[in-house]
Design a protein around this motif. Sequence first.
Motif, PDB file in Angstrom:
ATOM      1  N   PRO A 179      -3.703  17.361   6.909  1.00  0.00           N
ATOM      2  CA  PRO A 179      -2.799  16.863   5.993  1.00  0.00           C
ATOM      3  C   PRO A 179      -3.253  16.212   4.949  1.00  0.00           C
ATOM      4  O   PRO A 179      -4.240  16.845   4.382  1.00  0.00           O
ATOM      5  CB  PRO A 179      -3.520  15.346   6.643  1.00  0.00           C
ATOM      6  N   GLU A 180      -2.946  15.712   3.865  1.00  0.00           N
ATOM      7  CA  GLU A 180      -3.259  15.195   2.399  1.00  0.00           C
ATOM      8  C   GLU A 180      -3.980  14.196   1.901  1.00  0.00           C
ATOM      9  O   GLU A 180      -4.771  14.319   1.339  1.00  0.00           O
ATOM     10  CB  GLU A 180      -1.733  15.103   1.794  1.00  0.00           C
TER      11      GLU A 180
ATOM     12  N   ARG B  30       1.492  12.348   7.124  1.00  0.00           N
ATOM     13  CA  ARG B  30       0.857  13.074   5.282  1.00  0.00           C
ATOM     14  C   ARG B  30      -1.185  12.512   6.026  1.00  0.00           C
ATOM     15  O   ARG B  30      -1.977  13.105   5.195  1.00  0.00           O
ATOM     16  CB  ARG B  30       0.789  12.275   4.344  1.00  0.00           C
ATOM     17  N   ILE B  31      -1.111  11.930   7.118  1.00  0.00           N
ATOM     18  CA  ILE B  31      -2.157  11.239   6.526  1.00  0.00           C
ATOM     19  C   ILE B  31      -2.986  11.436   8.607  1.00  0.00           C
ATOM     20  O   ILE B  31      -2.485  11.597   9.299  1.00  0.00           O
ATOM     21  CB  ILE B  31      -2.149   9.770   6.906  1.00  0.00           C
ATOM     22  N   GLY B  32      -4.255  11.662   8.403  1.00  0.00           N
ATOM     23  CA  GLY B  32      -5.334  12.428   9.493  1.00  0.00           C
ATOM     24  C   GLY B  32      -5.992  11.013   9.714  1.00  0.00           C
ATOM     25  O   GLY B  32      -7.080  10.959   8.169  1.00  0.00           O
ATOM     26  N   TYR B  33      -6.394  10.483  11.047  1.00  0.00           N
ATOM     27  CA  TYR B  33      -6.584   9.167  10.909  1.00  0.00           C
ATOM     28  C   TYR B  33      -8.192   9.351  12.155  1.00  0.00           C
ATOM     29  O   TYR B  33      -7.531  10.048  13.399  1.00  0.00           O
ATOM     30  CB  TYR B  33      -5.864   8.612  11.265  1.00  0.00           C
TER      31      TYR B  33
ATOM     32  N   ALA C 157       0.778  -1.277   0.151  1.00  0.00           N
ATOM     33  CA  ALA C 157      -0.294  -0.086  -0.461  1.00  0.00           C
ATOM     34  C   ALA C 157       1.345   0.992  -0.187  1.00  0.00           C
ATOM     35  O   ALA C 157       1.860   1.222   1.081  1.00  0.00           O
ATOM     36  CB  ALA C 157      -0.913  -0.346   1.170  1.00  0.00           C
ATOM     37  N   ARG C 158       0.478   2.076  -1.463  1.00  0.00           N
ATOM     38  CA  ARG C 158       1.292   3.497  -0.822  1.00  0.00           C
ATOM     39  C   ARG C 158       0.688   4.753  -0.568  1.00  0.00           C
ATOM     40  O   ARG C 158      -0.765   4.697  -0.760  1.00  0.00           O
ATOM     41  CB  ARG C 158       1.885   3.598  -2.038  1.00  0.00           C
ATOM     42  N   VAL C 159       0.749   6.102  -0.255  1.00  0.00           N
ATOM     43  CA  VAL C 159       0.347   6.673   0.512  1.00  0.00           C
ATOM     44  C   VAL C 159       0.633   7.898  -0.207  1.00  0.00           C
ATOM     45  O   VAL C 159       2.310   7.880  -0.142  1.00  0.00           O
ATOM     46  CB  VAL C 159      -0.278   7.126   1.613  1.00  0.00           C
ATOM     47  N   ALA C 160       0.525   8.591  -1.143  1.00  0.00           N
ATOM     48  CA  ALA C 160       1.481   9.808  -1.923  1.00  0.00           C
ATOM     49  C   ALA C 160       3.119   9.161  -2.227  1.00  0.00           C
ATOM     50  O   ALA C 160       3.710   9.998  -1.598  1.00  0.00           O
ATOM     51  CB  ALA C 160       1.661  10.875  -0.889  1.00  0.00           C
TER      52      ALA C 160
END
Lengths: 263, 328
Positions: B151-152, B75-78, B58-61
């Motif tokens: 976050p993006e 880069r993540i808001g959760y 899994a890739r994020v940005a």
Amino acid sequence: MKGIYAVFRKEISLYFVSPIAYVAVGAFLLLAGIFFQGILAEANEYAMRAAMQAMQYGTPLEIDIPGEVMRGFFGVTGTILLFVVPMLTMGAYAEERRRGTMELLMTSPVTDLEIVLGKYFAAISLFLIMLLPTAIQMVILFRASDPMPPWRIMLSGYLGVFLLGASLLAIGQFLSSLTESQIVAGIWTFLVFLMLWILDFIIRGSSSSVAGAVAQYVSILRHMNDFTRGVVDSSNLVYYVSMILLGLFLTLRSLDSMRWRRA
Amino acid sequence: MIEVEGLTKQYGAVRAVDEISFRVDKGEILGFLGPNGAGKTTTMRILTGFLPATSGTARVAGFDVFEKSLEVRRRIGYLPENPPIYPELSVQGYLDAVARLKQVPSDRRKARVDAAMEMARISDKRDELIKHLSRGYKQRVGLAQALVHDPEVIILDEPTVGLDPKQIIEVRHLIKGLAGNHTIILSTHILPEVSMTCDRVVIIHQGRIVANRPVNAGQDPGGEIVIVEIKPGSGGAPAAKALVERLAGVKRVEMQAADGNGRVQARIQCEPGRDLRSRIAAEVVGHGHELFELRASRVSLEEIFLQVTTQEAPDAAPAETAGTGAAT
């Protein structure tokens, strides 16, 4: 480094609004005060009896009353810590897991090591704040003694208490990371500390056997005795530093396993 | 922005997520739809770096969630299913603590905390202790927490659960307002939620993706599936069926009798991109059948979802155990 500080700040701000922290610190200071008073009274009585004996038999007695008081006080402080530290550490991870805030920490851009160290340093800070008021006892002791007792004993005594407390905090935080219930964590921590304490009695019973020798090395209280006599022995330092590192390492592994199972 | 390939998560003998692949483009809102225990939470936890995957990537940005976990987490808001709040802290104190954890630079921290409170509409409660807030406000504090570091990518696990209808609408508005600048994944087991907020939906069931398609709520669904209700004239239902089947572009016609009034309902599946509605109407009426209803079906999102959720009934027991393993 910034991550450690962020976790540390968060922990400290939670301590300030936590009733448990106030109760633990209050209980510690109350017990330390009561025992100090008791030790003083006993020393006083002992000194009087000694003085009377000296009058009767004319033998000059050489007893170090302030030294005895300090030794008794640091010894008792160590024992009180066995009861108070579980209160300070039981919530460290268990409560975060129950509330789901462990997920917040573990998805923040901080490493597991930064979480462990931030939480540990926060607990150490609270512990130091808790120890600070016992300086009052020391001031009383130093002012009432003539000649003044050597500083060395007091400093090494505090070093011993600090190392003992730091080890117990590391072990307690590890035990807290194993469960989602801070009550369970508190009971387990208390039982483990109690075992360490009982170990001390086993040593007294059988110091010559192999089991006794092993118990003597493992006993967390026994290693503090030298410190209260003003002796800083490197083997005791190594013991406590190893205990702290072991506790932190196990906590780190425990966090890792939370990821592999689920929190 | 988010690329998932062959992602699998195994909990002991239970496979919570089974070889799923999907991607989310920048600015898109993806809805993760599925019954409880389908593997939504597990997938989200893998994306946020909370859990490692058993296999797959899994890739994020552009960053691998396992190899470059900290970059991804930055880069993540959760927002997890239960908002991760400290009840003893004030709203502002809490968000400040989270901003520090999320490594928001100190000169921007105050502004970001204010902005997050503004977006979640909790500025008026900034000095209140979180434990004194209602369920809805707590949820909004959780939302503010996910936004505080700008976050993006924003990942929201069941963001509207436990809210009252008014609050649900507010949260949906908020989420829609965030799209464009942010890439969003939200999970839900409520179908209308997806059609109202998302651009694309992934339906997930027992760890597998059973559908992945765009949602166009409110727009004309097109003529891919047309539902017609008629009262057949001469030749009866078979004649009507043959009539429609002859039309160019019709792939399949299924007939079923409507309740007892002599009417029949037909479900006509057409080739994608062809809108045959007016042709069908003209043919049916022109050959003496009576037309009662003709409408385009909303490309069977509902049907897929219903199929998935009703399928669950016979093998409910194993699905249930898989569910508790995955979601809690």
